[in-house]
Design a protein around this motif. Structure first.
Motif, PDB file in Angstrom:
ATOM      1  N   ARG A 127       0.842  -1.195   0.000  1.00 47.64           N
ATOM      2  CA  ARG A 127       0.000   0.000   0.000  1.00 47.64           C
ATOM      3  C   ARG A 127       0.879   1.247   0.000  1.00 47.64           C
ATOM      4  NH1 ARG A 127      -5.364  -1.431   0.983  1.00 47.64           N
ATOM      5  NH2 ARG A 127      -5.491  -3.472  -0.014  1.00 47.64           N
ATOM      6  N   THR A 272       0.657   5.716  17.511  1.00 45.59           N
ATOM      7  CA  THR A 272       0.234   5.310  16.169  1.00 45.59           C
ATOM      8  C   THR A 272       0.402   3.813  15.971  1.00 45.59           C
ATOM      9  OG1 THR A 272       0.929   7.489  15.362  1.00 45.59           O
ATOM     10  CG2 THR A 272       0.533   5.776  13.715  1.00 45.59           C
ATOM     11  N   TRP A 275      -2.434   2.039  17.602  1.00 46.79           N
ATOM     12  CA  TRP A 275      -3.662   2.118  16.805  1.00 46.79           C
ATOM     13  C   TRP A 275      -3.606   1.181  15.608  1.00 46.79           C
ATOM     14  CZ3 TRP A 275      -4.312   4.046  11.716  1.00 46.79           C
ATOM     15  CH2 TRP A 275      -5.638   4.151  11.312  1.00 46.79           C
ATOM     16  N   LEU A 276      -2.446   1.101  14.946  1.00 49.07           N
ATOM     17  CA  LEU A 276      -2.310   0.225  13.791  1.00 49.07           C
ATOM     18  C   LEU A 276      -2.414  -1.245  14.174  1.00 49.07           C
ATOM     19  CD1 LEU A 276       0.576   2.042  11.875  1.00 49.07           C
ATOM     20  CD2 LEU A 276      -1.807   1.864  11.171  1.00 49.07           C
ATOM     21  N   LYS A 279      -6.222  -1.895  14.771  1.00 47.52           N
ATOM     22  CA  LYS A 279      -7.118  -1.579  13.657  1.00 47.52           C
ATOM     23  C   LYS A 279      -7.516  -2.856  12.916  1.00 47.52           C
ATOM     24  CE  LYS A 279      -6.823   0.682   9.143  1.00 47.52           C
ATOM     25  NZ  LYS A 279      -6.826  -0.564   8.400  1.00 47.52           N
ATOM     26  N   TYR A 281      -8.226  -5.077   9.728  1.00 47.00           N
ATOM     27  CA  TYR A 281      -7.739  -5.043   8.353  1.00 47.00           C
ATOM     28  C   TYR A 281      -8.698  -5.848   7.483  1.00 47.00           C
ATOM     29  CZ  TYR A 281      -3.548  -2.917  10.219  1.00 47.00           C
ATOM     30  OH  TYR A 281      -2.679  -2.060  10.831  1.00 47.00           O
ATOM     31  N   PHE A 301      -8.051   4.837   3.729  1.00 47.32           N
ATOM     32  CA  PHE A 301      -7.345   3.681   4.282  1.00 47.32           C
ATOM     33  C   PHE A 301      -6.423   3.014   3.260  1.00 47.32           C
ATOM     34  CE2 PHE A 301     -10.428   2.615   7.967  1.00 47.32           C
ATOM     35  CZ  PHE A 301      -9.835   3.629   8.697  1.00 47.32           C
ATOM     36  N   THR A 304      -2.897   3.355   4.317  1.00 49.20           N
ATOM     37  CA  THR A 304      -2.480   2.668   5.538  1.00 49.20           C
ATOM     38  C   THR A 304      -1.989   1.271   5.177  1.00 49.20           C
ATOM     39  OG1 THR A 304      -4.721   1.822   5.929  1.00 49.20           O
ATOM     40  CG2 THR A 304      -4.155   3.962   6.905  1.00 49.20           C
ATOM     41  N   PRO A 305      -1.281   0.589   6.056  1.00 47.20           N
ATOM     42  CA  PRO A 305      -0.753  -0.733   5.714  1.00 47.20           C
ATOM     43  C   PRO A 305      -1.855  -1.737   5.385  1.00 47.20           C
ATOM     44  CG  PRO A 305       0.316   0.130   7.676  1.00 47.20           C
ATOM     45  CD  PRO A 305      -0.827   1.044   7.388  1.00 47.20           C
ATOM     46  N   TRP A 308      -0.558  -5.798   9.420  1.00 50.21           N
ATOM     47  CA  TRP A 308       0.348  -5.252  10.439  1.00 50.21           C
ATOM     48  C   TRP A 308       1.071  -6.386  11.153  1.00 50.21           C
ATOM     49  CZ3 TRP A 308       2.440  -0.806  10.784  1.00 50.21           C
ATOM     50  CH2 TRP A 308       3.123  -0.439  11.937  1.00 50.21           C
TER      51      TRP A 308
END
Length: 492
Positions: A127, A272, A275-276, A279, A281, A301, A304-305, A308
């Protein structure tokens, strides 16, 4: 992402058991032995899978493959061919040799980038788009080739070559001392007693904060970030006799840099990361989302990755990981020092756009390199070689340092004060002593205690009565097979 690795681990485990049976290390006539080995292998496999589940987040993807994600190799080749045909047939070539040389080099780099973006191998990140990371991989190759070219020039030619990039370069830099008056409150200045603090509030303050925020996202470990931050301040103390940039006030080192800029950047980076890691996915195609709000959220989004992975470096778990973590810290510090020394030896002012472009470059390639290094450390059976981006970043860091050594050996060889040498020698000695104690002396002691404990427990097992009242005699067979008396009892 997790499931294919788990399947591969299970297949490898089953294959290893089958090979042992066929090779004769496991007797097929002894089902107890084969079952025990299979159970041991499956237990090890399940432990590895559990570790991956703890560090990797589950990902759901509906598999939508839109025009945005398809390969466009033929389209890029057609556009590139049209551009070359236009330059060859329809454009008149200028008679300026220097201009043609610059344009030819730029065109060669662009053709290489087009090839790399469409054909290069994908890395661990996908991403916002895999082509984005393939582009930075090709830029890494171009930058390393540029450094090699600079390394093979004389000092004068290398510095004057920078004028082809920017005519303002190639001029010696004026010396500047960042220390000076270090009073936080200056009573002699009645207009503004805190002028020393306001003088330090330049563009480097937000740069420090943003830099350490991004470094935290790369390293994903609070302790390693703080160690690198503090160690670099010690390096500035140690090398301020070589570069005037390192001469700063004590409160500029420890309050503004370590606590305020670096510490706040690390704190925001860890928030951060938290949060990741929490989150969800779950990815859907843009046209499969019914609401406009959902479509806008999906577009946001996209940056974002895709998944994770929580980094668990565990430097004290074994000697290999300990040396790897020390190597990572060393390369980080060397790359930080190269930023200042390259500006000094190539005569580039700190505010020049090339300095900023180098920092942007490392921001984009550093995260990929750290992920590849972590995968190589954490799962060497699956990742059998170091990743391509990590390899190139390491080569770039070493090449930059070699340029510094060649272009200004006098500055590098300036004698270091004896007190600083003694402090560094003591620190390195403590690290060596701890390494020998932790991974050699302590392990030998623990093995000796474990062996002694087993020997003390062994006679108690031999004297344990069997079902018919007799005692089990010691045998050379393993516990998995049992003693000969136990097997006779089992057959009867």
């Amino acid at each position: 992402m997790t499931k294919p690795e788990s399947k591969k681990s299970g297949v490898a485990a089953g294959k290893s058991v089958g090979e042992q049976v066929n090779n004769g290390s496991v007797d097929p006539a002894c089902p107890d032995q084969s079952t025990a080995i299979k159970a041991k292998v499956m237990k090890q496999t399940s432990r590895e899978n559990l570790h991956r589940r703890n560090t990797e987040c589950e990902v759901y993807d509906d598999g939508t493959n839109t025009f945005f994600w398809r390969a466009h190799t033929v389209t890029v080749l057609f556009i590139l061919t049209c551009a070359l045909v236009y330059v060859t047939l329809l454009e008149e070539t200028p008679q300026d040799t220097a201009y043609n040389t610059k344009r030819g080099i730029v065109a060669s780099i662009l053709v290489f980038l087009c090839f790399g973006v469409t054909q290069a191998k994908d890395g661990p990140f996908t991403r916002p788009h895999p082509a984005y990371w393939r582009f930075w991989l090709c830029v890494t190759v171009v930058y390393e080739l540029f450094l090699i070219f600079i390394l093979f020039q004389t000092v004068h030619d290398g510095r004057q070559f920078m004028k082809y990039i920017d005519p303002k370069l190639g001029v010696p830099l004026p010396e500047r001392d960042y220390g000076g008056n270090c009073l936080i409150y200056d009573p002699g200045n009645t207009t503004d007693p805190f002028h020393n603090i306001w003088d330090k509030m330049d563009g480097f303050v937000p740069a420090h904060f943003l830099g350490w925020y991004i470094k935290t996202l790369m390293i994903r470990d609070w302790w390693m970030c703080m160690i690198i931050s503090v160690m670099f301040e010690f390096l500035e103390y140690s090398l301020e006799h070589q570069l005037p940039n390192f001469s700063e006030c004590w409160w500029d080192h420890w309050i503004m840099d370590v606590l305020v800029c670096n510490g706040l950047g690390i704190y925001c980076g860890m928030k951060t990361l938290a949060w990741l890691s929490m989150k969800p996915y779950q990815w859907q195609g843009l046209w499969n989302i019914p609401t406009y709000k959902g479509k806008i959220k999906r577009i946001a989004f996209q940056f974002t990755p895709y998944s994770w992975v929580k980094f668990e470096w565990k430097p004290a778990s074994n000697l290999r990981r300990w040396l790897a973590v020390l190597g990572i810290i060393f390369m980080f510090l060397l790359a930080e020092l190269n930023t200042f020394y390259l500006k000094f030896v190539l005569w580039m002012p700190p505010e020049h756009y090339l300095v900023l472009l180098r920092l942007v470059f490392f921001v984009n390639v550093g995260g990929v390199a750290m992920r590849e290094i972590y995968d190589f450390m954490d799962d060497p059976k699956f990742h059998k070689k170091l990743g391509q981006q990590a390899w190139l970043v390491s080569a770039i860091t070493v090449t930059e340092f070699l340029i510094v050594v060649k272009y200004d050996p006098h500055t590098i060889m300036l004698p270091i004060p004896s007190l600083i040498i003694q402090c560094w020698f003591l620190g390195i000695l403590l690290i060596l002593i701890w390494t020998v104690w932790r991974f050699f002396i302590r392990d030998i002691t623990l093995r000796y205690k474990e062996t002694r404990r087993r020997k003390q427990e062994a006679p108690a097992d031999w004297d344990r009565p069997l079902g018919n009242g007799s005692t089990a005699a010691p045998s050379g067979r393993s516990k998995l097979n049992g003693s000969s008396e136990t097997l006779r009892q089992r057959k009867s």
